[in-house]
Enzyme design. Structure first.
Site, PDB file in Angstrom:
ATOM      1  CE1 TYR A 142      20.720 -49.364  15.203  1.00 36.96           C
ATOM      2  CE2 TYR A 142      22.699 -48.766  16.457  1.00 36.96           C
ATOM      3  CZ  TYR A 142      21.802 -48.462  15.556  1.00 36.96           C
ATOM      4  OH  TYR A 142      21.975 -47.372  14.673  1.00 36.96           O
ATOM      5  CE  LYS A 192       9.128 -51.682   5.328  1.00 35.87           C
ATOM      6  NZ  LYS A 192       8.258 -51.390   3.979  1.00 35.87           N
ATOM      7  CG  ASP A 224       7.912 -47.810   3.309  1.00 34.94           C
ATOM      8  OD1 ASP A 224       7.112 -47.845   4.423  1.00 34.94           O
ATOM      9  OD2 ASP A 224       7.987 -48.486   2.272  1.00 34.94           O
ATOM     10  CG  ASP A 248      20.913 -44.565  13.181  1.00 39.87           C
ATOM     11  OD1 ASP A 248      21.431 -43.700  13.678  1.00 39.87           O
ATOM     12  OD2 ASP A 248      21.673 -45.469  12.350  1.00 39.87           O
ATOM     13  CG  ASP A 252      21.207 -39.198  10.624  1.00 43.50           C
ATOM     14  OD1 ASP A 252      21.358 -38.983  11.808  1.00 43.50           O
ATOM     15  OD2 ASP A 252      22.498 -39.321   9.917  1.00 43.50           O
TER      16      ASP A 252
HETATM   17  C1  IPM Z   1      23.351 -42.296  16.448  1.00 45.54           C
HETATM   18  C2  IPM Z   1      24.573 -42.751  15.855  1.00 45.54           C
HETATM   19  C3  IPM Z   1      24.984 -44.167  16.733  1.00 45.54           C
HETATM   20  C4  IPM Z   1      23.971 -45.193  16.201  1.00 45.54           C
HETATM   21  C5  IPM Z   1      26.522 -44.817  16.204  1.00 45.54           C
HETATM   22  C6  IPM Z   1      27.490 -43.647  16.295  1.00 45.54           C
HETATM   23  C7  IPM Z   1      26.601 -46.037  16.844  1.00 45.54           C
HETATM   24  O1  IPM Z   1      24.269 -43.017  14.384  1.00 45.54           O
HETATM   25  O2  IPM Z   1      23.353 -41.795  17.742  1.00 45.54           O
HETATM   26  O3  IPM Z   1      22.332 -42.097  15.976  1.00 45.54           O
HETATM   27  O4  IPM Z   1      23.717 -45.681  15.287  1.00 45.54           O
HETATM   28  O5  IPM Z   1      22.749 -45.068  17.091  1.00 45.54           O
HETATM   29 MG    MG Z   2      22.559 -42.047  13.651  1.00 49.53          MG
END
Ligand code: IPM
Ligand code: MG
Length: 367
Positions: A142, A192, A224, A248, A252
């Protein structure tokens, strides 16, 4: 002594709607629990861009550095898709994380009993799930340099750099082990190391830190495989520690195990400030959800649970955090559902504000 201070940055999309409900909860604690906060509000993301031409004004950044905790809604939206990269709404959020040095991002994935049927996975795989992802938040791909889009021969090349220093890995790992000590004493580290040198270093440093926590069982997984295991048998995990990008993606994935992305809070913590509290920002994991923004139907629970994390991690009010979490669990058990939580059997979903009403009523009932 003055009240603890909170800076609210509602942001874009559904951010302001869900944050309105959190504001009601904050006011409730002031009125009913003698727990008053000095709350100020400011702009971030597209909202800040519209007002100032930048996704985070320097004055807002300075305020964020001074308060005891920042609560952020969400940033981004299609309106801003064509903006120059440097002023995109997401840059505002990333600047807060970087300049506040919020290296440890806690993303708990807990499956409320009432919602076990809502996961895309079978009920027995997710019922009772309670895992914590610790995502390194201030480094890795990042922020690594060099980065950019460059000319190379007769074409362009896009470059980002995965970069981790030992101390960056160490402090993220340490926060994961500390958490595990207060949970089920298991840490699984994901990288990884089979293809990335940064992964080899990550594994080495996490192992070294782990030696300071002999009671914690440490395991390592390629990321993975970790993704696969998260959907195969998520209850094998207690604390997962991983880098910024893998974190990240994996968070999710973990979010969907719980039934809805509208349920997941997060805490981003840094080093202790002079008053002993950690630098901290709390935000729901869901995004700005532009497709439903402004319709009053977003689920405010992730944002409320983020405030519960603030009570626990910034304000040392674990009992009051549990009060809010229990109130939320109660309304869900009673069948309160926003649109994102509607099962195939249908019914009339609650609006954002009605879900807020239900949670405030449950808070009242807890007294
Ligand atoms: C998260 C989001 C952010 C990230 C974006 C909005 C920059 O996806 O907080 O998970 O990628 O960290
Ligand atoms: Mg995210």
């Amino acid at each position: 002594m003055s009240n603890p201070s909170i800076l609210i940055l509602p942001g874009d999309g559904i951010g302001p709607e869900v944050m309105d409900q959190v504001t009601r909860v904050i006011d409730w604690y002031g009125a009913k629990r003698d727990l008053a906060f000095d709350v100020s509000t400011d702009l971030v993301g597209g909202a800040a861009y519209d007002a100032h031409g930048v996704p985070l004004h320097d004055d807002t950044m300075a305020k964020a550095q001074e308060v005891d905790a920042v609560l952020l809604g969400a940033v981004g939206g299609p309106k801003y898709d064509d903006l120059d990269f440097s002023v995109k709404p997401e840059r505002g959020l990333l600047r807060l994380r970087k300049e506040m040095d919020l290296f440890s991002n806690l993303r708990p994935a807990q499956c409320f009993d009432a919602l076990a049927d809502f996961s895309s996975l079978k009920k027995d795989i997710v019922a009772g799930l309670d895992i914590m992802i610790v995502r390194e938040l201030t480094s890795g791909v990042y922020f690594g340099e060099p980065r950019g889009i460059f000319e190379e021969g007769n074409e362009r090349v896009g470059i980002n750099t995965q970069r981790y220093t030992e101390s960056e890995i160490e402090r993220a790992a340490r926060s994961a082990f500390e958490l595990a000590m207060r949970r089920n004493k298991k840490v699984c580290s994901m990288e990884k190391a089979n293809v990335m040198e940064s992964g080899i270093l990550w594994r080495e440093v996490v192992t070294r830190v782990g030696a300071d926590y002999p009671e914690v069982e440490l395991s390592h997984m390629y990321a993975d495989n970790g993704a696969m295991q998260l959907v195969r048998a998520p209850k094998q995990f207690d604390v997962i520690v991983t880098d910024n990008l893998f974190g990240d993606i994996l968070s999710d994935c973990a979010a969907m195990l719980t039934g809805s992305l509208g349920m997941l809070p997060s805490a981003s913590l840094g080093a202790p400030m002079a008053n002993g509290r950690p630098k901290a920002m709390y935000e729901p994991v869901h995004g700005s959800a532009p497709d439903i923004a402004g319709q009053g139907k977003a689920n405010p629970i992730a944002c409320m649970l983020s405030f519960a994390m603030a009570l626990r991690y910034s304000f040392d009010q674990g009992d009051e955090a549990a009060r809010l979490e229990n109130a939320i669990e109660k309304v869900l058990a009673d069948g309160a559902r926003t649109a994102d939580l509607m099962g195939p059997e249908g019914g009339t979903p609650l609006s954002t504000a009605q879900m807020g009403d239900a949670i405030l009523a449950a808070l009242d009932a807890s007294l």
